[in-house]
Write an enzyme that holds these catalytic residues in place. Structure first.
Site, PDB file in Angstrom:
ATOM      1  N   GLU A 129     -20.730 -52.291  28.529  1.00 54.60           N
ATOM      2  CA  GLU A 129     -21.489 -52.086  27.296  1.00 54.60           C
ATOM      3  C   GLU A 129     -20.784 -52.733  26.105  1.00 54.60           C
ATOM      4  O   GLU A 129     -19.583 -52.529  25.903  1.00 54.60           O
ATOM      5  CB  GLU A 129     -21.703 -50.600  27.024  1.00 54.60           C
ATOM      6  CG  GLU A 129     -22.521 -50.345  25.758  1.00 54.60           C
ATOM      7  CD  GLU A 129     -23.052 -48.933  25.631  1.00 54.60           C
ATOM      8  OE1 GLU A 129     -23.723 -48.649  24.618  1.00 54.60           O
ATOM      9  OE2 GLU A 129     -22.802 -48.112  26.534  1.00 54.60           O
ATOM     10  N   ASP A 180     -26.885 -39.452  29.378  1.00 53.14           N
ATOM     11  CA  ASP A 180     -26.572 -38.476  28.332  1.00 53.14           C
ATOM     12  C   ASP A 180     -27.196 -38.897  27.006  1.00 53.14           C
ATOM     13  O   ASP A 180     -27.182 -38.140  26.035  1.00 53.14           O
ATOM     14  CB  ASP A 180     -25.070 -38.247  28.208  1.00 53.14           C
ATOM     15  CG  ASP A 180     -24.284 -39.491  27.821  1.00 53.14           C
ATOM     16  OD1 ASP A 180     -24.880 -40.576  27.714  1.00 53.14           O
ATOM     17  OD2 ASP A 180     -23.054 -39.373  27.639  1.00 53.14           O
ATOM     18  N   SER A 181     -27.796 -40.093  26.981  1.00 46.63           N
ATOM     19  CA  SER A 181     -28.594 -40.505  25.827  1.00 46.63           C
ATOM     20  C   SER A 181     -29.775 -39.574  25.599  1.00 46.63           C
ATOM     21  O   SER A 181     -30.389 -39.593  24.519  1.00 46.63           O
ATOM     22  CB  SER A 181     -29.095 -41.942  26.009  1.00 46.63           C
ATOM     23  OG  SER A 181     -29.732 -42.100  27.271  1.00 46.63           O
ATOM     24  N   ASP A 232     -25.727 -39.039  34.629  1.00 48.85           N
ATOM     25  CA  ASP A 232     -24.672 -39.310  33.652  1.00 48.85           C
ATOM     26  C   ASP A 232     -23.959 -37.987  33.353  1.00 48.85           C
ATOM     27  O   ASP A 232     -24.594 -37.054  32.846  1.00 48.85           O
ATOM     28  CB  ASP A 232     -25.320 -39.852  32.377  1.00 48.85           C
ATOM     29  CG  ASP A 232     -24.472 -40.857  31.639  1.00 48.85           C
ATOM     30  OD1 ASP A 232     -23.312 -41.058  32.035  1.00 48.85           O
ATOM     31  OD2 ASP A 232     -24.972 -41.433  30.665  1.00 48.85           O
ATOM     32  N   LYS A 267     -22.403 -40.929  37.150  1.00 52.30           N
ATOM     33  CA  LYS A 267     -21.750 -41.933  36.303  1.00 52.30           C
ATOM     34  C   LYS A 267     -20.874 -41.244  35.285  1.00 52.30           C
ATOM     35  O   LYS A 267     -21.258 -40.214  34.737  1.00 52.30           O
ATOM     36  CB  LYS A 267     -22.783 -42.801  35.561  1.00 52.30           C
ATOM     37  CG  LYS A 267     -22.150 -43.863  34.648  1.00 52.30           C
ATOM     38  CD  LYS A 267     -23.178 -44.742  33.968  1.00 52.30           C
ATOM     39  CE  LYS A 267     -23.720 -44.122  32.719  1.00 52.30           C
ATOM     40  NZ  LYS A 267     -22.704 -44.017  31.619  1.00 52.30           N
ATOM     41  N   GLU A 304     -17.745 -42.270  32.053  1.00 49.77           N
ATOM     42  CA  GLU A 304     -17.177 -43.320  31.222  1.00 49.77           C
ATOM     43  C   GLU A 304     -15.660 -43.340  31.296  1.00 49.77           C
ATOM     44  O   GLU A 304     -15.021 -42.319  31.528  1.00 49.77           O
ATOM     45  CB  GLU A 304     -17.608 -43.112  29.765  1.00 49.77           C
ATOM     46  CG  GLU A 304     -19.109 -43.139  29.547  1.00 49.77           C
ATOM     47  CD  GLU A 304     -19.484 -42.821  28.111  1.00 49.77           C
ATOM     48  OE1 GLU A 304     -18.565 -42.667  27.265  1.00 49.77           O
ATOM     49  OE2 GLU A 304     -20.690 -42.723  27.822  1.00 49.77           O
TER      50      GLU A 304
END
EC number: 2.1.2.11
Length: 271
Positions: free
Chosen positions: A189, A52-53, A91, A121, A123
């Site tokens: 992270e 998602d970056s 993501d 993925k 979070e």
């Protein structure tokens, strides 16, 4: 010989877990398009994360919170179409899985069916353990992500190291809960190196570090940071392996000058 025989065998989650047992480290890079997917595969990158970056690096958002499923599906399709050997991980964007395990499963299915990725993925720690379990039980591998989680940047009070002092216990509990829920790997992270080493030794699944010291089973970087395309300053953990920003700037400047002065196209570049 059939064309299928020439297609390289794809990296699987079992390969990555075997490498942990064999103490063989591996690399993951973010990737957002077909061209870089092919380059990274040729370079030996085992896992491509369509992060998602992309919100920041590709789409111009100020952070990762604004990007949506439809935008990331396009990028995931491009990478999945190009990658033949690397494991492609999608993501999941903010708001597409947090509401419930059912929502997480629905979103994961969209990425697997419509984009062709091999894993997803998302979070979060214990609070998303049931989400992980639901998606894994449906047959979709899940990579977890704890420590600093960019989608929770406002709740965490900004970009800062997580798991220092008394907060380390919560990170440990998160990691164990996600492993028990069925995650095949965990991104750590902005976690202190000592804590990351402890978790790597304690967990049966691979840890993937980003700003988490040298002892994780794997490492990941945002590719534009790694290649020196992102403007400085970058975070402390980023090592710039090239200076593509200068290379591209100089190439574009030279092209513009050649056009302005009539040097391009010349006879060698004309029909």
């Amino acid at each position: 010989m059939s064309a299928a025989a020439d297609v390289p065998r794809r990296v699987t989650i079992h390969d990555l877990q075997l490498r942990k047992r064999q103490h063989r480290r591996w690399a993951m890079l973010t990737c957002y398009d077909a061209l870089t997917a092919r380059i990274f595969e040729e370079a030996g990158i085992d896992v491509l994360l369509v992060g998602d970056s992309a919100a920041n690096t590709v789409l111009g958002y100020p952070d990762t919170l604004g990007v949506d499923v439809d935008e990331l599906l396009i990028l995931n399709r491009a990478v999945a179409r190009a990658a033949q050997r690397a494991l492609v991980v999608a993501d999941l964007p903010f708001g597409s899985y947090q509401i419930s395990p059912r929502q997480a499963l629905q979103t994961a299915i969209r990425f697997v069916k419509r984009a062709g990725v091999q894993a997803v993925k998302f979070e979060g720690g214990r609070r998303v353990a049931e989400h992980v379990r639901t998606v894994v039980e449906a047959g979709i591998p899940v990579m977890a992500h704890i420590g600093f989680t960019p989608q929770s940047v406002h709740a965490l009070g900004g970009y800062r190291v997580q798991g220092r002092g008394d907060d380390a216990a919560a990170i440990r509990d998160d990691a164990l809960a996600l492993q028990e829920a069925g995650a095949f790997a965990i991104v750590l992270e902005l976690v202190p190196a000592g804590l990351a080493a402890e978790l790597t030794a304690a967990l049966q699944i691979p840890t993937i570090g980003i700003g988490a010291g040298p002892d994780c089973d794997a490492q990941v970087l945002v590719w534009t940071d790694m290649a020196g395309l992102t403007p400085q300053p970058t975070p402390k953990f980023v090592k710039r392996y090239a200076d593509l920003r200068t290379v591209l700037h100089d190439a574009a400047r030279a092209f513009a000058a050649d056009v302005a002065d009539g040097r391009y196209p010349d006879a060698a570049h004309s029909y």
